[in-house]
Design a protein around this motif. Structure first.
Motif, PDB file in Angstrom:
ATOM      1  N   ASP B  88      -2.316  35.374 -34.676  1.00 44.39           N
ATOM      2  CA  ASP B  88      -1.335  35.168 -33.786  1.00 44.39           C
ATOM      3  C   ASP B  88      -0.721  36.347 -34.192  1.00 44.39           C
ATOM      4  O   ASP B  88       0.618  36.467 -33.349  1.00 44.39           O
ATOM      5  N   TYR B  89      -1.178  37.929 -34.422  1.00 44.77           N
ATOM      6  CA  TYR B  89      -0.565  38.384 -33.909  1.00 44.77           C
ATOM      7  C   TYR B  89      -0.036  38.799 -32.700  1.00 44.77           C
ATOM      8  O   TYR B  89      -0.744  38.369 -32.211  1.00 44.77           O
ATOM      9  N   CYS B  90       0.609  39.559 -32.554  1.00 43.82           N
ATOM     10  CA  CYS B  90       1.489  39.914 -31.322  1.00 43.82           C
ATOM     11  C   CYS B  90       2.950  40.427 -30.837  1.00 43.82           C
ATOM     12  O   CYS B  90       4.075  40.674 -32.404  1.00 43.82           O
ATOM     13  N   GLU B  91       2.354  41.244 -29.870  1.00 38.78           N
ATOM     14  CA  GLU B  91       2.970  42.368 -29.555  1.00 38.78           C
ATOM     15  C   GLU B  91       4.874  42.470 -28.480  1.00 38.78           C
ATOM     16  O   GLU B  91       4.904  42.723 -28.157  1.00 38.78           O
ATOM     17  N   ASN B  92       4.488  41.026 -28.363  1.00 35.77           N
ATOM     18  CA  ASN B  92       5.187  41.470 -26.752  1.00 35.77           C
ATOM     19  C   ASN B  92       6.654  39.527 -27.302  1.00 35.77           C
ATOM     20  O   ASN B  92       5.745  39.510 -29.111  1.00 35.77           O
ATOM     21  N   SER B  93       7.199  39.341 -27.084  1.00 40.48           N
ATOM     22  CA  SER B  93       8.322  38.876 -27.343  1.00 40.48           C
ATOM     23  C   SER B  93       8.995  37.733 -26.265  1.00 40.48           C
ATOM     24  O   SER B  93       9.947  37.781 -25.720  1.00 40.48           O
ATOM     25  N   PHE B  99       4.567  32.576 -30.609  1.00 39.82           N
ATOM     26  CA  PHE B  99       3.864  33.357 -31.285  1.00 39.82           C
ATOM     27  C   PHE B  99       4.508  34.898 -30.685  1.00 39.82           C
ATOM     28  O   PHE B  99       4.381  36.506 -31.609  1.00 39.82           O
ATOM     29  N   SER B 100       5.974  34.896 -30.229  1.00 34.98           N
ATOM     30  CA  SER B 100       6.358  35.873 -30.007  1.00 34.98           C
ATOM     31  C   SER B 100       7.152  36.723 -31.269  1.00 34.98           C
ATOM     32  O   SER B 100       7.353  36.592 -32.127  1.00 34.98           O
ATOM     33  N   SER B 101       6.866  38.179 -31.417  1.00 34.85           N
ATOM     34  CA  SER B 101       7.107  39.525 -32.219  1.00 34.85           C
ATOM     35  C   SER B 101       8.673  38.936 -33.253  1.00 34.85           C
ATOM     36  O   SER B 101       8.495  39.479 -33.883  1.00 34.85           O
ATOM     37  N   ARG B 102       9.388  38.572 -31.716  1.00 39.65           N
ATOM     38  CA  ARG B 102      10.474  38.471 -32.590  1.00 39.65           C
ATOM     39  C   ARG B 102      10.759  37.576 -33.468  1.00 39.65           C
ATOM     40  O   ARG B 102      12.276  37.271 -34.712  1.00 39.65           O
ATOM     41  N   ASN B 103       9.952  36.241 -33.637  1.00 37.76           N
ATOM     42  CA  ASN B 103       9.825  35.671 -34.392  1.00 37.76           C
ATOM     43  C   ASN B 103       9.156  35.646 -35.829  1.00 37.76           C
ATOM     44  O   ASN B 103       7.548  36.105 -36.213  1.00 37.76           O
ATOM     45  N   ARG B 104       9.849  36.040 -37.094  1.00 33.95           N
ATOM     46  CA  ARG B 104       9.633  36.725 -37.987  1.00 33.95           C
ATOM     47  C   ARG B 104       9.204  35.079 -39.398  1.00 33.95           C
ATOM     48  O   ARG B 104       9.732  35.081 -39.874  1.00 33.95           O
ATOM     49  N   GLY B 202       7.030  44.492 -24.819  1.00 41.11           N
ATOM     50  CA  GLY B 202       5.857  44.454 -25.144  1.00 41.11           C
ATOM     51  C   GLY B 202       4.518  44.336 -23.890  1.00 41.11           C
ATOM     52  O   GLY B 202       5.181  45.022 -23.073  1.00 41.11           O
ATOM     53  N   PRO B 203       3.728  44.448 -23.786  1.00 36.81           N
ATOM     54  CA  PRO B 203       2.626  45.072 -22.827  1.00 36.81           C
ATOM     55  C   PRO B 203       2.098  43.738 -21.526  1.00 36.81           C
ATOM     56  O   PRO B 203       2.121  43.732 -20.766  1.00 36.81           O
ATOM     57  N   LYS B 204       3.298  42.363 -21.908  1.00 41.29           N
ATOM     58  CA  LYS B 204       3.101  41.629 -21.200  1.00 41.29           C
ATOM     59  C   LYS B 204       3.703  41.999 -19.860  1.00 41.29           C
ATOM     60  O   LYS B 204       4.228  41.213 -19.045  1.00 41.29           O
ATOM     61  N   ARG B 205       5.003  42.576 -20.026  1.00 37.04           N
ATOM     62  CA  ARG B 205       6.037  43.074 -19.464  1.00 37.04           C
ATOM     63  C   ARG B 205       5.465  43.553 -17.990  1.00 37.04           C
ATOM     64  O   ARG B 205       6.214  43.258 -16.741  1.00 37.04           O
ATOM     65  N   ASN B 206       4.539  43.617 -18.411  1.00 37.45           N
ATOM     66  CA  ASN B 206       3.716  44.418 -16.253  1.00 37.45           C
ATOM     67  C   ASN B 206       3.404  42.877 -15.524  1.00 37.45           C
ATOM     68  O   ASN B 206       1.719  42.825 -16.430  1.00 37.45           O
TER      69      ASN B 206
END
Lengths: 258, 377
Positions: B88-93, B99-104, B202-206
């Motif tokens: 569940d490591y994730c670079e997206n938000s 799983f968003s990286s903003r959820n610490r 995050g990379p999902k922006r694309n």
């Protein structure tokens, strides 16, 4: 006199071949096979459980039936050949219905790849039943390379639309030396009967039976229809009046002359 | 329909984006719906009519036709599968995802031994179809890790599909070579401007890279490609319209690939975003029916996001595949210590076990199919 279909070294009494997919369960499928007194059934290898602990669809096939493994899932000749070899290795036998489909919208077969798979598998000693779009040249090539029968479609798989390819199938029946078995698209017992009256050696049905309100009784109905059609074919079909008789005969004036 | 066939679905998308679909949907009449119901081969306009507000008065005849088509093409069968979350490591938000990286939160990635244990547990239920999921992190769950995962999973299952971040065609081909046969990737929303808002980092922006991933997967010889939109983010009618168009595009361009779709609905999760557009049960039903009538051979998958009662009711309407006995947290099947502080990607509404699900399907007259593939074919 017994009317048996000799094919692949076997003598087959029931000319209704049945599929085993789409049923509400294996027990119901078995009942349908028994009701039809089916001798030949086709099973997709992709559905066959391999583990010893798992319940296998093959356990539900009555022992009197010959299993014809189909290559459902194959998109080209190489994949069909691989499935056939896996089937043989797993002890499922040598009878292979070659199904090569690279079209997921209509599920229409790829005749060229099917021919290639037929050539390879015949050489390896399989009893092959290529499923094909009715085409005379292809059917000839399949028969020439050793196919046990040729299986032209009546209409696309699952459509229940009957023998829409009738004209082409009739040509295959007249011209091809191996048995012609119409497969796919037969929706009603009368469709199957029609194929048998035309002179097909057998028919293959799955969807219409498996999804019928009562698959077991419908399998029986199909079986009876196939017998009726076969009997009619052997007895000889009476010629039919192509056009209605005119109420005023065109040559009636000749009588007035006399 | 091939008039929509362009080099990439993005081109089709751009050409369609300019149209006012809201207006077209509002303009569709009951007569348009009835005409669509009479047709054997539906046009895109027919599909639009079936998604319109006017079609809400015709759900029953739509359902009757959808059931008949589904029976004919898929039979009385439902294929079952289970998800396995490995990282569940994730670079997206993504604003709507836990799983968003903003959820610490503490993150977790399964070792190959743990994956083996999870896989053995799931395979023990008899399921032969597995869906491998990860968050998007090139560092923690790179393609090499996915390949390792597949090598473990192939020992237990006949079919291994992936639902991971979008990959290049080459990477997809690499996974296909390992035996992966299916790809699931949801666009989340087909509204590009909303997409940018929902994916702030995050990379999902694309948007485009994600939109074109299903065609890259199909080009890499995946057997099954499943698409979808996360309903609740934008107007569901327009989203399903695009899902249908996308599915049709993929079918046209890759006739040998089985195309599927899902209609996932936003579920409660660890985060605040609850979506701006309500999607009722009636709307989900209409979406499924319209997709089935427009694309009769489309696979339609239903996850455990929906509750058991609603799932059971949807089965005859066009569903072909269902997940069951699912756990949506990493290591959730067999790593109880971890599961306590693990967090799920979404809340499961149908928690029935595989045997319970199978029994229910049989009661409803359906054969639960556990195996329908040959690994590595």
């Amino acid at each position: 006199m017994e009317d048996l279909l000799e094919i692949g070294g076997k003598k087959i009494a029931c000319r209704l071949f049945l599929g085993t997919g789409k049923y509400a369960g294996n027990a119901q499928m078995r009942e349908a096979l028994l009701a039809a007194q089916a001798d030949v059934v086709t099973v997709a290898l992709r559905r066959v459980e391999s583990g010893a602990m798992a319940e296998s669809i093959l356990d539900y096939i009555p022992p009197s039936c010959t299993v014809m493994i189909n290559t459902s899932g194959a998109r080209n000749a190489a994949e069909a050949v691989r499935i056939a070899r896996l089937a043989r290795a797993s002890g499922a036998g040598d009878w292979i219905k070659i199904e090569v489909i690279a079209d997921s919208r209509y599920l229409l077969p790829d005749n060229l790849e099917t021919l290639k798979a037929t050539e390879t598998l015949v050489k390896e000693g399989f009893i092959t039943f290529p499923y094909m779009s009715p085409d005379l040249s292809m059917a000839r090539r399949m028969a020439d390379c050793g196919a046990a029968a040729v299986m032209p479609l009546g209409s696309p798989i699952g459509t229940n639309r009957g023998v829409r390819t009738r004209e082409l199938v009739e040509i295959l029946i007249r011209e091809i030396s191996v048995p012609i078995i119409v497969d796919a698209g037969l929706g009603k017992p009368s469709d199957a009967c029609q194929c048998m009256e035309m002179g097909c050696a057998a028919v293959m049905v799955n969807t219409a039976v498996a999804v019928a309100p009562d698959p077991v009784e419908f399998a029986r109905a199909f079986s009876l229809a196939v017998k009726a059609g076969r009997l009619a074919y052997r007895t000889g079909m009476p010629g039919s009046a192509a056009e209605a008789r005119a109420s005023s005969p065109l040559t009636g004036f000749l009588r007035d002359h006399d | 329909m091939t008039e929509f066939l362009s080099k990439s679905f993005y081109d089709t998308y751009l050409a369609c984006r300019e149209r006012d679909w809201g207006e077209a949907l509002a303009a569709a009449s009951g007569a348009d719906v009835e005409q669509a119901l009479r047709r054997v081969h539906l046009s895109f306009s027919d599909f639009l009519a079936l998604l319109s507000p006017a079609a809400e008065a015709h759900l029953e005849p739509m359902a009757q036709k959808a059931r008949a088509l589904t029976l004919r093409y898929f039979g009385r069968t439902i294929q079952l599968y289970a998800p396995i979350y490995v990282s569940d490591y994730c670079e997206n938000s993504c604003l709507y995802c836990s799983f968003s990286s903003r959820n610490r939160r503490k993150r977790k990635k399964l070792s190959l031994e743990e994956i083996d244990r999870e896989a053995a547990f799931i395979a023990g239920t008899g399921l032969q179809h597995i869906l491998l999921l990860t968050g998007e992190s090139k560092k923690e769950s790179p393609v090499g890790y996915l390949r390792d995962c597949v090598q473990v999973l192939r020992r237990h299952f006949s079919s291994v599909a992936i639902e991971v971040y979008p990959l290049s065609e080459e990477d997809y081909a690499g996974l296909v070579a390992e035996g992966v046969d299916g790809l699931t990737l949801y666009q989340e929303t087909y509204d590009e401007s909303l997409y940018r808002v929902l994916h702030p980092a995050g990379p999902k922006r694309n948007f485009r890279y994600r939109l074109e991933a299903p065609e890259r997967g199909a080009a890499a010889r995946m057997r099954q490609v499943n698409i979808g939109a996360l309903l609740g983010l934008a107007d569901w009618r327009r989203e399903i319209l695009m899902v249908g168009l996308h599915a049709r595009y993929l079918q046209d361009r890759f006739p040998e690939v089985e195309i599927g779709a899902s209609v996932p609905r936003l579920r409660p999760f660890a985060g605040a975003f609850q979506g701006s557009c309500e999607v009722g049960d009636r709307n989900i039903v209409q979406a499924i029916l319209a997709l089935r009538l427009f694309l009769p051979r489309l696979g339609i998958a239903l996850s455990t996001r929906e509750d058991s009662c609603f799932r059971d009711s949807l089965i005859p309407l066009g569903i072909t595949r269902m997940s069951a006995g699912s756990c949506t947290s990493v290591g959730g099947y067999t790593v109880p210590d971890e599961a306590e502080d693990a967090f799920a990607q979404f809340e499961i509404a149908d928690s029935r076990s595989i045997p319970e699900m199978m029994a229910r399907l049989r009661e409803k007259g359906y054969d639960p199919v556990l195996k329908d593939w040959i690994f590595g074919l």
